[in-house]
Design a protein around this motif. Structure first.
Motif, PDB file in Angstrom:
ATOM      1  N   ARG A   1     -22.875 -58.000  33.068  1.00  0.00           N
ATOM      2  CA  ARG A   1     -22.383 -59.225  32.654  1.00  0.00           C
ATOM      3  C   ARG A   1     -22.307 -60.465  33.806  1.00  0.00           C
ATOM      4  NH1 ARG A   1     -20.608 -59.938  27.357  1.00  0.00           N
ATOM      5  NH2 ARG A   1     -20.654 -57.939  26.022  1.00  0.00           N
ATOM      6  N   PRO A   2     -22.329 -61.566  33.479  1.00  0.00           N
ATOM      7  CA  PRO A   2     -22.175 -62.549  34.717  1.00  0.00           C
ATOM      8  C   PRO A   2     -20.410 -62.504  35.111  1.00  0.00           C
ATOM      9  CG  PRO A   2     -22.479 -63.520  32.731  1.00  0.00           C
ATOM     10  CD  PRO A   2     -22.885 -62.191  32.503  1.00  0.00           C
ATOM     11  N   THR A   3     -20.407 -62.424  36.271  1.00  0.00           N
ATOM     12  CA  THR A   3     -18.889 -62.596  36.748  1.00  0.00           C
ATOM     13  C   THR A   3     -18.863 -63.590  37.664  1.00  0.00           C
ATOM     14  OG1 THR A   3     -19.348 -61.152  38.727  1.00  0.00           O
ATOM     15  CG2 THR A   3     -18.701 -60.134  36.569  1.00  0.00           C
ATOM     16  N   ALA A   4     -17.469 -63.964  38.139  1.00  0.00           N
ATOM     17  CA  ALA A   4     -17.152 -65.229  39.227  1.00  0.00           C
ATOM     18  C   ALA A   4     -18.210 -65.117  40.343  1.00  0.00           C
ATOM     19  CB  ALA A   4     -15.954 -65.004  39.238  1.00  0.00           C
ATOM     20  N   SER A   5     -18.282 -63.795  40.858  1.00  0.00           N
ATOM     21  CA  SER A   5     -19.156 -63.527  41.957  1.00  0.00           C
ATOM     22  C   SER A   5     -20.589 -63.897  41.849  1.00  0.00           C
ATOM     23  CB  SER A   5     -19.341 -61.968  42.515  1.00  0.00           C
ATOM     24  OG  SER A   5     -19.803 -61.152  41.479  1.00  0.00           O
ATOM     25  N   HIS A   6     -21.162 -64.073  40.528  1.00  0.00           N
ATOM     26  CA  HIS A   6     -22.759 -64.559  40.286  1.00  0.00           C
ATOM     27  C   HIS A   6     -22.866 -66.040  40.228  1.00  0.00           C
ATOM     28  CE1 HIS A   6     -22.716 -60.625  38.348  1.00  0.00           C
ATOM     29  NE2 HIS A   6     -23.884 -60.508  38.877  1.00  0.00           N
ATOM     30  N   GLY A   7     -23.785 -66.309  40.891  1.00  0.00           N
ATOM     31  CA  GLY A   7     -24.139 -67.831  40.982  1.00  0.00           C
ATOM     32  C   GLY A   7     -24.323 -68.475  39.501  1.00  0.00           C
ATOM     33  N   PRO A   8     -24.460 -69.730  39.427  1.00  0.00           N
ATOM     34  CA  PRO A   8     -24.826 -70.597  38.227  1.00  0.00           C
ATOM     35  C   PRO A   8     -26.259 -70.191  37.785  1.00  0.00           C
ATOM     36  CG  PRO A   8     -24.899 -72.014  40.039  1.00  0.00           C
ATOM     37  CD  PRO A   8     -24.235 -70.614  40.481  1.00  0.00           C
ATOM     38  N   ALA A   9     -27.202 -69.971  38.434  1.00  0.00           N
ATOM     39  CA  ALA A   9     -28.645 -69.651  38.135  1.00  0.00           C
ATOM     40  C   ALA A   9     -28.381 -68.132  37.250  1.00  0.00           C
ATOM     41  CB  ALA A   9     -29.603 -69.476  39.112  1.00  0.00           C
ATOM     42  N   PHE A  10     -27.736 -67.436  37.842  1.00  0.00           N
ATOM     43  CA  PHE A  10     -27.704 -65.930  37.051  1.00  0.00           C
ATOM     44  C   PHE A  10     -26.935 -66.156  35.991  1.00  0.00           C
ATOM     45  CE2 PHE A  10     -25.615 -62.138  36.151  1.00  0.00           C
ATOM     46  CZ  PHE A  10     -26.663 -61.020  36.358  1.00  0.00           C
ATOM     47  N   ARG A  11     -25.989 -66.804  36.029  1.00  0.00           N
ATOM     48  CA  ARG A  11     -25.207 -67.125  34.664  1.00  0.00           C
ATOM     49  C   ARG A  11     -25.840 -67.752  33.512  1.00  0.00           C
ATOM     50  NH1 ARG A  11     -20.801 -67.996  38.231  1.00  0.00           N
ATOM     51  NH2 ARG A  11     -21.040 -70.221  38.077  1.00  0.00           N
ATOM     52  N   LEU A  12     -26.763 -68.738  34.096  1.00  0.00           N
ATOM     53  CA  LEU A  12     -27.529 -69.626  33.034  1.00  0.00           C
ATOM     54  C   LEU A  12     -28.677 -68.590  32.474  1.00  0.00           C
ATOM     55  CD1 LEU A  12     -28.315 -72.143  31.399  1.00  0.00           C
ATOM     56  CD2 LEU A  12     -29.547 -72.897  33.593  1.00  0.00           C
ATOM     57  N   GLY A  13     -29.382 -67.837  33.315  1.00  0.00           N
ATOM     58  CA  GLY A  13     -30.409 -67.094  33.070  1.00  0.00           C
ATOM     59  C   GLY A  13     -29.944 -65.786  31.803  1.00  0.00           C
ATOM     60  N   TRP A  14     -28.696 -65.370  32.546  1.00  0.00           N
ATOM     61  CA  TRP A  14     -28.066 -64.370  31.454  1.00  0.00           C
ATOM     62  C   TRP A  14     -28.001 -65.012  29.975  1.00  0.00           C
ATOM     63  CZ3 TRP A  14     -23.749 -63.729  28.603  1.00  0.00           C
ATOM     64  CH2 TRP A  14     -23.220 -62.232  28.381  1.00  0.00           C
ATOM     65  N   PHE A  15     -27.376 -66.219  30.002  1.00  0.00           N
ATOM     66  CA  PHE A  15     -26.903 -66.843  28.637  1.00  0.00           C
ATOM     67  C   PHE A  15     -28.097 -67.159  27.925  1.00  0.00           C
ATOM     68  CE2 PHE A  15     -26.470 -70.714  26.052  1.00  0.00           C
ATOM     69  CZ  PHE A  15     -25.850 -70.370  25.449  1.00  0.00           C
ATOM     70  N   LEU A  16     -29.282 -67.696  28.748  1.00  0.00           N
ATOM     71  CA  LEU A  16     -30.550 -68.053  27.553  1.00  0.00           C
ATOM     72  C   LEU A  16     -31.099 -66.558  27.589  1.00  0.00           C
ATOM     73  CD1 LEU A  16     -31.985 -70.512  30.181  1.00  0.00           C
ATOM     74  CD2 LEU A  16     -30.660 -70.997  27.856  1.00  0.00           C
ATOM     75  N   GLY A  17     -31.056 -65.619  28.110  1.00  0.00           N
ATOM     76  CA  GLY A  17     -31.859 -64.354  27.551  1.00  0.00           C
ATOM     77  C   GLY A  17     -30.968 -63.859  26.440  1.00  0.00           C
ATOM     78  N   ARG A  18     -29.672 -63.939  26.431  1.00  0.00           N
ATOM     79  CA  ARG A  18     -28.997 -63.439  24.946  1.00  0.00           C
ATOM     80  C   ARG A  18     -29.343 -64.259  24.168  1.00  0.00           C
ATOM     81  NH1 ARG A  18     -25.442 -59.038  25.104  1.00  0.00           N
ATOM     82  NH2 ARG A  18     -23.703 -60.006  23.815  1.00  0.00           N
ATOM     83  N   LEU A  19     -29.478 -65.586  24.291  1.00  0.00           N
ATOM     84  CA  LEU A  19     -29.687 -66.569  23.131  1.00  0.00           C
ATOM     85  C   LEU A  19     -31.035 -66.288  22.545  1.00  0.00           C
ATOM     86  CD1 LEU A  19     -28.555 -68.966  21.668  1.00  0.00           C
ATOM     87  CD2 LEU A  19     -29.991 -70.550  23.380  1.00  0.00           C
ATOM     88  N   ILE A  20     -31.998 -66.050  23.647  1.00  0.00           N
ATOM     89  CA  ILE A  20     -33.392 -65.689  22.910  1.00  0.00           C
ATOM     90  C   ILE A  20     -33.456 -64.380  22.102  1.00  0.00           C
ATOM     91  CG2 ILE A  20     -35.891 -65.054  23.554  1.00  0.00           C
ATOM     92  CD1 ILE A  20     -35.588 -66.980  25.908  1.00  0.00           C
ATOM     93  N   VAL A  21     -32.731 -63.320  22.605  1.00  0.00           N
ATOM     94  CA  VAL A  21     -32.753 -61.935  21.948  1.00  0.00           C
ATOM     95  C   VAL A  21     -32.010 -62.202  20.601  1.00  0.00           C
ATOM     96  CG1 VAL A  21     -31.600 -59.872  21.722  1.00  0.00           C
ATOM     97  CG2 VAL A  21     -32.749 -60.749  24.097  1.00  0.00           C
ATOM     98  N   TRP A  22     -31.006 -63.005  20.499  1.00  0.00           N
ATOM     99  CA  TRP A  22     -30.372 -63.141  19.411  1.00  0.00           C
ATOM    100  C   TRP A  22     -31.070 -64.025  18.221  1.00  0.00           C
ATOM    101  CZ3 TRP A  22     -26.434 -60.789  16.846  1.00  0.00           C
ATOM    102  CH2 TRP A  22     -25.516 -60.247  17.565  1.00  0.00           C
ATOM    103  N   PHE A  23     -31.790 -64.817  18.964  1.00  0.00           N
ATOM    104  CA  PHE A  23     -32.783 -65.809  17.871  1.00  0.00           C
ATOM    105  C   PHE A  23     -33.968 -64.896  17.567  1.00  0.00           C
ATOM    106  CE2 PHE A  23     -36.918 -68.232  17.765  1.00  0.00           C
ATOM    107  CZ  PHE A  23     -36.713 -68.959  16.642  1.00  0.00           C
ATOM    108  N   LEU A  24     -34.279 -64.102  18.253  1.00  0.00           N
ATOM    109  CA  LEU A  24     -35.608 -63.078  17.806  1.00  0.00           C
ATOM    110  C   LEU A  24     -35.000 -62.268  16.682  1.00  0.00           C
ATOM    111  CD1 LEU A  24     -37.434 -62.401  21.356  1.00  0.00           C
ATOM    112  CD2 LEU A  24     -38.076 -64.091  19.572  1.00  0.00           C
ATOM    113  N   ALA A  25     -33.851 -61.840  16.859  1.00  0.00           N
ATOM    114  CA  ALA A  25     -33.319 -60.849  15.887  1.00  0.00           C
ATOM    115  C   ALA A  25     -33.061 -61.382  14.471  1.00  0.00           C
ATOM    116  CB  ALA A  25     -32.058 -60.135  16.562  1.00  0.00           C
ATOM    117  N   LEU A  26     -32.306 -62.649  14.636  1.00  0.00           N
ATOM    118  CA  LEU A  26     -32.044 -63.130  13.475  1.00  0.00           C
ATOM    119  C   LEU A  26     -33.226 -63.600  12.633  1.00  0.00           C
ATOM    120  CD1 LEU A  26     -28.918 -65.187  14.557  1.00  0.00           C
ATOM    121  CD2 LEU A  26     -28.993 -63.284  13.167  1.00  0.00           C
ATOM    122  N   SER A  27     -34.175 -64.489  13.646  1.00  0.00           N
ATOM    123  CA  SER A  27     -35.505 -64.972  12.783  1.00  0.00           C
ATOM    124  C   SER A  27     -36.139 -63.732  12.193  1.00  0.00           C
ATOM    125  CB  SER A  27     -36.253 -65.652  13.541  1.00  0.00           C
ATOM    126  OG  SER A  27     -36.878 -65.108  14.709  1.00  0.00           O
TER     127      SER A  27
END
Length: 235
Positions: free
Chosen positions: A6-32
């Protein structure tokens, strides 16, 4: 196998954004996918279009076995003659609509019945690249997970057939005081003629283009049946 942390304070903003978008895509695929699978067996209870209708909405879910074949064939004749032949998209119709729209005048679509069903059930009215992209995704899903017969059944139950009126059963009762099971070719054709613009095209007392279009659809119903263009619905 190591799991992505999971993203932590040590991860950069690009990593945190990528992690969030990845989770969002997975959730969207599963729900749809999950929602499409549910609606394969369960009637959609309501749609965004119904809820947003300022006139309210009237509907009456009816199984395809309780809808006259004339109505199915009228929908194919009027909206999507290649319904049983394509995989959800009609490239020729889309290209023709694109060319016409570039020439100006009234905007016309090249949507198939499958695309219209995906839009009506899962999305909202209006254009935009986001809506079109989601429409394409849900069209692929229902073509894969539902099949043509279920797509037609859902389409004929959620399509707007008049002001505040959704589905051909509600339309048949409103306009002809009879169930959709007993629609004549002309009655079914006039309902189908109103599909593209149900708030302005009168089913009863149709005049001008709507009347001519309805008559043309009624004349093509025999062709649809004779050429087995409804073969994916009636096997």
């Amino acid at each position: 196998m190591l799991k992505p942390s999971r993203p932590t304070a040590s991860h950069g903003p690009a990593f945190r954004l990528g992690w969030f978008l990845g989770r969002l895509i997975v959730w969207f695929l599963a729900l749809s996918v999950g929602l499409v699978l549910i609606y394969r067996f369960v009637p959609p209870p309501v749609t965004v279009t119904m809820l947003a209708d300022p006139s309210g909405f009237s509907k009456d879910w009816t199984s395809l076995g309780e809808i006259d074949r004339n109505m199915v064939d009228a929908a194919i004749a009027g909206e999507d003659a290649k319904f049983c032949l394509h995989n959800g998209f009609d490239p020729v119709a889309i290209e023709k609509a694109f060319v016409r729209n570039r020439q100006g005048g009234r905007i016309r679509g090249g949507s198939t019945i499958s695309q219209q069903t995906a839009k009506n059930v899962f999305l909202w009215q209006g254009g935009g690249y986001l809506r079109k992209g989601l429409e394409a995704w849900f069209t692929l899903l229902i073509e894969t997970l539902w099949g043509k017969r279920r797509i037609m059944e859902v389409y004929l139950n959620v399509a707007e057939t008049g002001i505040g009126t959704y589905g051909v059963e509600a339309g048949a009762q409103r306009y002809y005081n009879k169930p959709a099971l007993h629609l004549s070719p002309v009655e079914a054709a006039r309902i189908a003629a109103a599909f593209p613009q149900p708030k302005v095209r009168a089913v009863n007392g149709a005049t001008g283009f709507t009347r001519r279009h309805g008559n043309a659809i009624a004349a093509r119903i025999g062709t649809v049946r004779g050429a087995a263009l409804d073969g994916c619905v009636y096997r």
